[in-house]
Write a protein that holds these residues in place. Sequence first.
Motif, PDB file in Angstrom:
ATOM      1  N   GLU A 271       0.808  -1.221   0.000  1.00  0.00           N
ATOM      2  CA  GLU A 271       0.000   0.000   0.000  1.00  0.00           C
ATOM      3  C   GLU A 271       0.842   1.272   0.000  1.00  0.00           C
ATOM      4  O   GLU A 271       0.321   2.369  -0.250  1.00  0.00           O
ATOM      5  N   HIS A 272       2.131   1.144   0.274  1.00  0.00           N
ATOM      6  CA  HIS A 272       2.991   2.326   0.300  1.00  0.00           C
ATOM      7  C   HIS A 272       3.352   2.827  -1.095  1.00  0.00           C
ATOM      8  O   HIS A 272       3.690   3.999  -1.270  1.00  0.00           O
ATOM      9  N   PHE A 273       3.291   1.945  -2.090  1.00  0.00           N
ATOM     10  CA  PHE A 273       3.749   2.330  -3.425  1.00  0.00           C
ATOM     11  C   PHE A 273       2.831   3.342  -4.109  1.00  0.00           C
ATOM     12  O   PHE A 273       3.340   4.312  -4.697  1.00  0.00           O
ATOM     13  N   PRO A 274       1.504   3.192  -4.051  1.00  0.00           N
ATOM     14  CA  PRO A 274       0.653   4.257  -4.607  1.00  0.00           C
ATOM     15  C   PRO A 274       0.849   5.582  -3.889  1.00  0.00           C
ATOM     16  O   PRO A 274       0.788   6.651  -4.513  1.00  0.00           O
ATOM     17  N   MET A 275       1.106   5.547  -2.577  1.00  0.00           N
ATOM     18  CA  MET A 275       1.373   6.767  -1.819  1.00  0.00           C
ATOM     19  C   MET A 275       2.688   7.394  -2.283  1.00  0.00           C
ATOM     20  O   MET A 275       2.800   8.615  -2.415  1.00  0.00           O
ATOM     21  N   ARG A 276       3.685   6.544  -2.538  1.00  0.00           N
ATOM     22  CA  ARG A 276       4.971   7.003  -3.066  1.00  0.00           C
ATOM     23  C   ARG A 276       4.778   7.682  -4.420  1.00  0.00           C
ATOM     24  O   ARG A 276       5.403   8.705  -4.724  1.00  0.00           O
ATOM     25  N   ASN A 277       3.876   7.128  -5.241  1.00  0.00           N
ATOM     26  CA  ASN A 277       3.677   7.654  -6.593  1.00  0.00           C
ATOM     27  C   ASN A 277       3.138   9.082  -6.598  1.00  0.00           C
ATOM     28  O   ASN A 277       3.411   9.850  -7.522  1.00  0.00           O
TER      29      ASN A 277
END
Length: 366
Positions: free
Chosen positions: A212-218
Amino acid sequence: MDKDLVYKIALTQIPGIGSVLAKSLIAYCGGVAEVFQKSKAFLQKAPGVGSILSQNIHAFKDFTEAEREVEFIERNGVKPLFFLDKDYPSRLKHIPDCPIVLYTRGESNFSGERMIAIVGTRKMTEYGRQFIDQLIEEIAPYSPTVVSGLAYGVDIWAHKQCLKHSIVTQGVLAHGLDRMYPDLHTKVAKEMVQNKGAVITEYTSGTNPDREHFPMRNRIVAGMVDAVVVVESAASGGSLITAELANQYNRDVLALPGNFGNKYSAGCNYLIKSHKANLIEGAADLVKLLNWDVKVKKKKQTQLFIELTKEEQQIMDIMREQKEIEVDALMAKAALPSSKLAMLLLELEMKNCISSLPGKRYQCIN
């Protein structure tokens, strides 16, 4: 220990308080420390808070984790950036859900004049590889900063090519700065930091690269730049999320087209077909879209004496009074017709005295 930093970090750890609400609370209470010092009744009246969240804030008394993070920061040369700090990425600051605290490693400028992101599939093909090679080689003279995510495939190849061509490159992570995912890219990340680049994250140390951290990173990738270039992407995936966010943030999006039926061109073709991205074939498309039409200074010996006409000297005297100036303002100050001014500006550009900027603006080079 920096107590103010402890409060800033602790604010990100209160259950139910995201970045948007955190910023609202800071404004409502008059500061970060004040958020923790106000009464529950006061907090409950804050917009978007209510009884449950006001209780979460008022009951937050354990600052151990935040203090431990400050110790990690001081011990490991990490630079924290609060969203009101002058070094916080200027473009990112203006998106509603920007992180209130970022953690960075590397002496890098996150608000450079030319900031782009290059993103794409982790399963890059030779087609994508060749495009990145050509694109980065051709944009090198413009000295941009290239942002990506240090992931497999397009991301890491873009970072590597930037290092090859001495382009500043920054990697946005989906985990804390005490680790690198994937571990294989640790060496590249260190080289980036050593060459005026950086790694940056909103996550504290000890945070794993959870899905779930990757969309936030994007959203950080999209928010930091003027344009996002999608090189290759399947019909779904992180690159399309980044492109969608970039559109929401009014950033330019460019996508590399591919053959019909090619799995890793399906996402790019969709973006172009649905008018969510401009088609890019090479660096010229990016340069034109972002108005990078400046005369790039060549690496040559600086001229010690430049002969200027009386009118050219008049223009230079006006421009030296300020960092940059719009054409209309310059025309009014110089009291010259637009055709004459255009000719003088061209001559001064050719003499490497000035450079043009986006938005019909000019600046002195020396």
